[in-house]
Design a protein around this motif. Structure first.
Motif, PDB file in Angstrom:
ATOM      1  N   ASN A 187       0.816  -1.021   0.039  1.00  0.00           N
ATOM      2  CA  ASN A 187       0.229  -0.012  -0.131  1.00  0.00           C
ATOM      3  C   ASN A 187       0.780   1.246  -0.249  1.00  0.00           C
ATOM      4  N   SER A 188       0.331   2.243  -0.518  1.00  0.00           N
ATOM      5  CA  SER A 188       0.963   3.739  -0.403  1.00  0.00           C
ATOM      6  C   SER A 188       0.076   4.431   0.105  1.00  0.00           C
ATOM      7  N   LEU A 189       0.644   5.285   1.194  1.00  0.00           N
ATOM      8  CA  LEU A 189       0.009   6.353   1.975  1.00  0.00           C
ATOM      9  C   LEU A 189       0.413   7.852   1.290  1.00  0.00           C
ATOM     10  N   LEU A 190      -0.186   8.777   0.722  1.00  0.00           N
ATOM     11  CA  LEU A 190       0.193  10.048   0.549  1.00  0.00           C
ATOM     12  C   LEU A 190      -0.175  11.098   1.589  1.00  0.00           C
ATOM     13  N   ILE A 191       1.096  11.268   2.241  1.00  0.00           N
ATOM     14  CA  ILE A 191       1.023  12.346   3.427  1.00  0.00           C
ATOM     15  C   ILE A 191       1.678  13.681   2.965  1.00  0.00           C
ATOM     16  N   GLY A 192       1.070  14.700   2.694  1.00  0.00           N
ATOM     17  CA  GLY A 192       1.772  15.983   2.233  1.00  0.00           C
ATOM     18  C   GLY A 192       2.130  15.670   0.661  1.00  0.00           C
ATOM     19  N   GLU A 193       3.424  16.012   0.600  1.00  0.00           N
ATOM     20  CA  GLU A 193       3.846  15.749  -0.907  1.00  0.00           C
ATOM     21  C   GLU A 193       4.596  14.550  -0.997  1.00  0.00           C
ATOM     22  N   HIS A 194       4.917  13.681   0.040  1.00  0.00           N
ATOM     23  CA  HIS A 194       5.463  12.354  -0.043  1.00  0.00           C
ATOM     24  C   HIS A 194       4.616  11.136   0.090  1.00  0.00           C
ATOM     25  N   SER A 195       4.976  10.269  -0.750  1.00  0.00           N
ATOM     26  CA  SER A 195       4.330   8.999  -0.702  1.00  0.00           C
ATOM     27  C   SER A 195       5.191   7.998   0.291  1.00  0.00           C
ATOM     28  N   TRP A 196       4.553   7.050   1.184  1.00  0.00           N
ATOM     29  CA  TRP A 196       4.899   6.281   1.980  1.00  0.00           C
ATOM     30  C   TRP A 196       4.496   4.704   1.820  1.00  0.00           C
ATOM     31  N   LYS A 197       5.336   4.068   1.607  1.00  0.00           N
ATOM     32  CA  LYS A 197       5.124   2.563   1.070  1.00  0.00           C
ATOM     33  C   LYS A 197       5.066   1.797   2.482  1.00  0.00           C
ATOM     34  N   VAL A 198       3.872   0.764   2.454  1.00  0.00           N
ATOM     35  CA  VAL A 198       3.707   0.080   3.550  1.00  0.00           C
ATOM     36  C   VAL A 198       4.705  -1.131   3.517  1.00  0.00           C
ATOM     37  N   ILE A 199       5.567  -1.494   4.283  1.00  0.00           N
ATOM     38  CA  ILE A 199       6.297  -2.940   4.560  1.00  0.00           C
ATOM     39  C   ILE A 199       5.958  -3.709   5.553  1.00  0.00           C
ATOM     40  N   ILE A 200       5.680  -4.887   5.483  1.00  0.00           N
ATOM     41  CA  ILE A 200       5.316  -5.711   6.689  1.00  0.00           C
ATOM     42  C   ILE A 200       6.096  -6.673   7.128  1.00  0.00           C
ATOM     43  N   GLY A 201       6.497  -6.485   8.251  1.00  0.00           N
ATOM     44  CA  GLY A 201       7.233  -7.357   8.875  1.00  0.00           C
ATOM     45  C   GLY A 201       6.668  -8.446   9.921  1.00  0.00           C
ATOM     46  N   ARG A 202       7.219  -9.375   9.937  1.00  0.00           N
ATOM     47  CA  ARG A 202       6.614 -10.486  11.008  1.00  0.00           C
ATOM     48  C   ARG A 202       7.696 -11.178  11.994  1.00  0.00           C
ATOM     49  N   GLY A 203       7.042 -11.864  13.133  1.00  0.00           N
ATOM     50  CA  GLY A 203       8.088 -12.439  14.091  1.00  0.00           C
ATOM     51  C   GLY A 203       7.905 -11.883  15.445  1.00  0.00           C
ATOM     52  N   HIS A 204       8.102 -10.215  15.421  1.00  0.00           N
ATOM     53  CA  HIS A 204       8.010  -9.636  16.531  1.00  0.00           C
ATOM     54  C   HIS A 204       6.488  -9.365  17.147  1.00  0.00           C
ATOM     55  N   SER A 205       5.516  -9.207  16.114  1.00  0.00           N
ATOM     56  CA  SER A 205       4.330  -9.174  16.242  1.00  0.00           C
ATOM     57  C   SER A 205       3.545  -9.887  14.765  1.00  0.00           C
ATOM     58  N   PRO A 206       2.369  -9.993  14.807  1.00  0.00           N
ATOM     59  CA  PRO A 206       1.678 -10.867  13.571  1.00  0.00           C
ATOM     60  C   PRO A 206       1.935 -10.149  12.181  1.00  0.00           C
ATOM     61  N   GLU A 207       1.770  -8.809  12.137  1.00  0.00           N
ATOM     62  CA  GLU A 207       1.536  -8.306  10.731  1.00  0.00           C
ATOM     63  C   GLU A 207       2.269  -6.527  10.779  1.00  0.00           C
ATOM     64  N   HIS A 208       3.188  -6.447  11.320  1.00  0.00           N
ATOM     65  CA  HIS A 208       3.902  -5.175  11.940  1.00  0.00           C
ATOM     66  C   HIS A 208       4.073  -4.194  10.610  1.00  0.00           C
ATOM     67  N   VAL A 209       3.503  -3.192  10.626  1.00  0.00           N
ATOM     68  CA  VAL A 209       3.628  -2.185   9.508  1.00  0.00           C
ATOM     69  C   VAL A 209       4.923  -1.310   9.731  1.00  0.00           C
ATOM     70  N   CYS A 210       5.634  -1.145   8.824  1.00  0.00           N
ATOM     71  CA  CYS A 210       6.629  -0.188   8.471  1.00  0.00           C
ATOM     72  C   CYS A 210       6.471   0.826   7.713  1.00  0.00           C
ATOM     73  N   LEU A 211       6.831   2.040   7.537  1.00  0.00           N
ATOM     74  CA  LEU A 211       6.627   2.732   6.430  1.00  0.00           C
ATOM     75  C   LEU A 211       8.030   3.527   5.668  1.00  0.00           C
ATOM     76  N   TYR A 212       7.950   3.471   4.398  1.00  0.00           N
ATOM     77  CA  TYR A 212       9.249   3.798   3.694  1.00  0.00           C
ATOM     78  C   TYR A 212       8.863   5.155   2.673  1.00  0.00           C
ATOM     79  N   SER A 213       9.578   6.174   3.005  1.00  0.00           N
ATOM     80  CA  SER A 213       9.456   7.338   1.854  1.00  0.00           C
ATOM     81  C   SER A 213      10.703   7.221   1.075  1.00  0.00           C
ATOM     82  N   GLU A 214      10.272   6.912  -0.483  1.00  0.00           N
ATOM     83  CA  GLU A 214      11.574   6.891  -1.213  1.00  0.00           C
ATOM     84  C   GLU A 214      12.035   8.430  -1.461  1.00  0.00           C
ATOM     85  N   SER A 215      11.033   9.366  -1.462  1.00  0.00           N
ATOM     86  CA  SER A 215      11.709  10.850  -1.678  1.00  0.00           C
ATOM     87  C   SER A 215      12.216  11.359  -0.767  1.00  0.00           C
ATOM     88  N   LEU A 216      11.838  10.921   0.666  1.00  0.00           N
ATOM     89  CA  LEU A 216      12.891  11.408   1.806  1.00  0.00           C
ATOM     90  C   LEU A 216      13.682  10.587   2.276  1.00  0.00           C
TER      91      LEU A 216
END
Length: 355
Positions: A187-216
């Motif tokens: 998924n991508s979230l647009l926050i202001g001028e920047h898009s944030w991609k959802v990256i899912i990690g597992r193991g610490h919790s079931p479906e952990h959300v991380c967010l990455y902005s390529e432009s920033l």
């Protein structure tokens, strides 16, 4: 653009460098990147803080909040103080995962601002289930879990009494909003001028959300990638046959695909550069434990037997809970990989033996 974003050396991906920004004082913030504010809220544990982040959203003329702090009166007081100084309102609340220090105040803030609430599906419903408590169900499986781990009769009895007197996770989580917006990998979230991609990690919790902005070139890593400390990767009584460590080691390497000069904003300790270095360190940390356990389990061992091998410091009651789960996750990893057997002895303990 702040100085910390300029002229990042090529070797940043090979070493860990902490940004030269003061730790935020209670009820205050520090800017760590363009449009991103860093907050800290206290925790009543040895790990005494959690980092929260506000991202300026010009589309809504407000801030998007990442994680909320534990649901205590102290945290509420700090939020009231902080909100009195913020010029713009909170317009979205995003929670990386369901642990109380992350989701604890979400209900309070979503209610206060009447704004959308974002989580992954698994994290949202696990949080709802755990805060609801046992709802009359017997806790014999909690007892069995500790027995299977090789804990003493006295320890199992004390843990049972503690469960009876405790209100559980619900005591430190404000009632969770009844509606959420689902976040999924890619998924991508647009926050202001920047898009944030959802990256899912597992193991610490079931479906952990991380967010990455390529432009920033900024990664909000939650608990999935932490500096200085390793996130807890545990197997708990709710799913004793989980292979949490495999999930973690399978999803952790995806962060190596991000640029080496990414600024990492973690949930604990300080923001840093050196993502690739830290990911490799975390992988090596767990593989070192696995290698030690392979040697140790040449003769049969219980989970409890393995605790002194994995944890050199004295464990208090709070840390023991996580240490048991962490040791169990490493032994389950070896068992499901076919490297060791797992049998139940006459005392009802799991015994793990290298094949």
């Amino acid at each position: 653009m702040p100085e910390l974003q300029k002229n990042i050396p090529d070797h940043m991906s090979e070493e860990i460098h902490y940004i030269d920004v003061p730790l935020p004082k209670p009820g205050k913030w520090e800017q760590v990147a363009p449009g991103i504010l860093w907050l800290r809220m206290p925790l009543p544990f040895a790990l005494d803080h959690i980092n929260l982040y506000l991202i300026e959203d010009t589309l809504t003329d407000g801030y998007v909040l990442i994680d909320t702090g534990i649901g205590t009166n102290k945290t509420k007081e700090l939020w009231e103080s902080l909100l009195g100084e913020l010029i713009k309102p909170i317009t979205k609340v995003i929670v990386t995962h369901m642990h109380p220090d992350h989701i604890g105040m979400a209900g309070y803030l979503v209610e206060k601002f009447r704004v959308p609430f974002y989580m992954s599906n698994s994290e949202y419903f696990v949080a709802r289930a755990l805060t609801a408590g046992a709802m009359g169900a017997s806790d014999w499986q909690d007892d069995q879990y500790l027995v299977r781990c090789g804990m003493s009769t006295d320890y199992v009895a004390i843990a049972k009494e503690n469960r009876k007197s405790s209100k559980g996770m619900g005591a430190v989580i404000v009632p969770i909003p009844l509606q959420f917006e689902r976040l999924e990998a890619g998924n991508s979230l647009l926050i202001g001028e920047h898009s944030w991609k959802v990256i899912i990690g597992r193991g610490h919790s079931p479906e952990h959300v991380c967010l990455y902005s390529e432009s920033l070139k900024v990664l909000i890593s939650g608990d999935q990638v932490l500096p200085k400390i390793s996130p807890n990767i545990g197997v708990y009584s709710t799913e004793p046959n989980a292979n949490a460590l495999l999930q973690y080691l399978t999803t952790l390497p995806q962060f190596l695909q991000l640029p080496g000069d990414t600024l990492v904003l973690p949930s604990h300790k300080q923001p840093f550069y050196g993502l690739h270095c830290r990911v490799n360190q975390l992988c090596n940390h767990h593989h070192m434990h696995l290698e030690n356990l392979r040697d140790f389990c040449k003769t049969s061992k219980t989970v409890a037997d393995c605790l002194p091998l994995m944890f050199k410091r004295k464990l208090d009651d709070h840390n023991m809970f996580f240490a048991i789960a962490e040791a169990f996750s490493h032994l389950n990893y070896l068992f499901f990989a076919g490297e060791c057997s797992r049998e139940i002895n006459q005392q009802g303990h799991y015994v793990f033996t290298l094949k």
